[in-house]
Design a protein around this motif. Sequence first.
Motif, PDB file in Angstrom:
ATOM      1  N   ILE A   1      10.942  -9.342  -5.555  1.00 41.16           N
ATOM      2  CA  ILE A   1       9.469  -9.313  -5.569  1.00 41.16           C
ATOM      3  C   ILE A   1       8.917 -10.168  -4.431  1.00 41.16           C
ATOM      4  CG2 ILE A   1       7.438 -10.072  -6.889  1.00 41.16           C
ATOM      5  CD1 ILE A   1       9.057  -9.108  -9.433  1.00 41.16           C
ATOM      6  N   ALA A   2       9.547 -11.312  -4.203  1.00 42.75           N
ATOM      7  CA  ALA A   2       9.109 -12.169  -3.095  1.00 42.75           C
ATOM      8  C   ALA A   2       9.250 -11.454  -1.763  1.00 42.75           C
ATOM      9  CB  ALA A   2       9.923 -13.468  -3.089  1.00 42.75           C
ATOM     10  N   LEU A   3      10.188 -10.501  -1.683  1.00 42.04           N
ATOM     11  CA  LEU A   3      10.447  -9.810  -0.421  1.00 42.04           C
ATOM     12  C   LEU A   3       9.841  -8.410  -0.385  1.00 42.04           C
ATOM     13  CD1 LEU A   3      13.976 -11.291   0.007  1.00 42.04           C
ATOM     14  CD2 LEU A   3      12.097 -11.566   1.627  1.00 42.04           C
ATOM     15  N   GLY A   4       8.965  -8.113  -1.339  1.00 41.95           N
ATOM     16  CA  GLY A   4       8.181  -6.880  -1.217  1.00 41.95           C
ATOM     17  C   GLY A   4       8.550  -5.734  -2.138  1.00 41.95           C
ATOM     18  N   ALA A   5       9.434  -5.956  -3.119  1.00 42.45           N
ATOM     19  CA  ALA A   5       9.798  -4.862  -4.033  1.00 42.45           C
ATOM     20  C   ALA A   5       8.548  -4.284  -4.701  1.00 42.45           C
ATOM     21  CB  ALA A   5      10.756  -5.364  -5.114  1.00 42.45           C
ATOM     22  N   THR A   6       8.483  -2.962  -4.763  1.00 43.83           N
ATOM     23  CA  THR A   6       7.438  -2.317  -5.567  1.00 43.83           C
ATOM     24  C   THR A   6       8.012  -1.822  -6.894  1.00 43.83           C
ATOM     25  OG1 THR A   6       7.854  -0.148  -4.580  1.00 43.83           O
ATOM     26  CG2 THR A   6       6.185  -1.542  -3.517  1.00 43.83           C
ATOM     27  N   HIS A   7       9.338  -1.625  -6.927  1.00 48.12           N
ATOM     28  CA  HIS A   7      10.026  -1.195  -8.145  1.00 48.12           C
ATOM     29  C   HIS A   7      11.249  -2.087  -8.341  1.00 48.12           C
ATOM     30  CE1 HIS A   7       7.455   2.175  -7.364  1.00 48.12           C
ATOM     31  NE2 HIS A   7       7.779   2.743  -8.519  1.00 48.12           N
TER      32      HIS A   7
END
Length: 227
Positions: free
Chosen positions: A206-212
């Motif tokens: 999530i910190a690195l941009g996960a959308t899923h």
Amino acid sequence: MTQNTDPASNLAVVKDEIAKAAEAAGRDPSGIHLVAVSKVHQADTILPVLEAGHRLFGENRVQEAESKWPALRETFPDLTLHLIGPLQSNKVKDAVAVFDVIETVDRPKIARALATEFERTGRSLPCYVQVNTGEEPQKAGVAPADVEDFVGECRDELGLDIQGLMCIPPIDEEPALHFALLSDIADRCGLGIKSMGMSADYEKAIALGATHVRVGTAIFGERPPRD
Ligand SMILES: *Cc1c(COP(=O)(O)O)cnc(C)c1O
């Protein structure tokens, strides 16, 4: 990691942790989707999570999904099911019938088979391309250097609706490097969806941009062995 045997309360914990990780990263939590990975678990384990209102699930085997999900879908018609495991050409027809999103488009042969099946049935599913970020020989996925061309081919020549990328980092490496790589490649290809992060590392993703994020164990507990 949660080890509770109550999937609905585990779900609440994971959702809470996702919200916290989003906040820590300065991101809107509504941009992060939790794919509850229910592989190996029986319908009676999955039901409490559906009853708690969750509607997004992932399975890694076509046949297993066919045996569990049509019945669950009758009760919960608004659920969404992602294929997160390898797809063989002889299973494409079944996969298109039972899944709503294919996360693991990883070679031209599968891309072509999907395009043919979408055309034949009129049921066209959103697809993601699986990237072998660790360039592991035994692992499925397109090599990082080939993703841009492959995505272009899928879209322009086959008309596939490629919406994002997914990866499974090597088990013995720092996942953050792989998440950062996937995120970069997706940005370069103009793809908005980044499917990365599992029970052990979804906060990092999530910190690195996960959308899923695809989370199994932290919701459903340890998986029983397959028979
Ligand atoms: C099993 C699986 C997951 C979930 O793994 P957990 O560690 O149980 O959260 C995520 N992604 C894929 C592709 C999987 O096969």
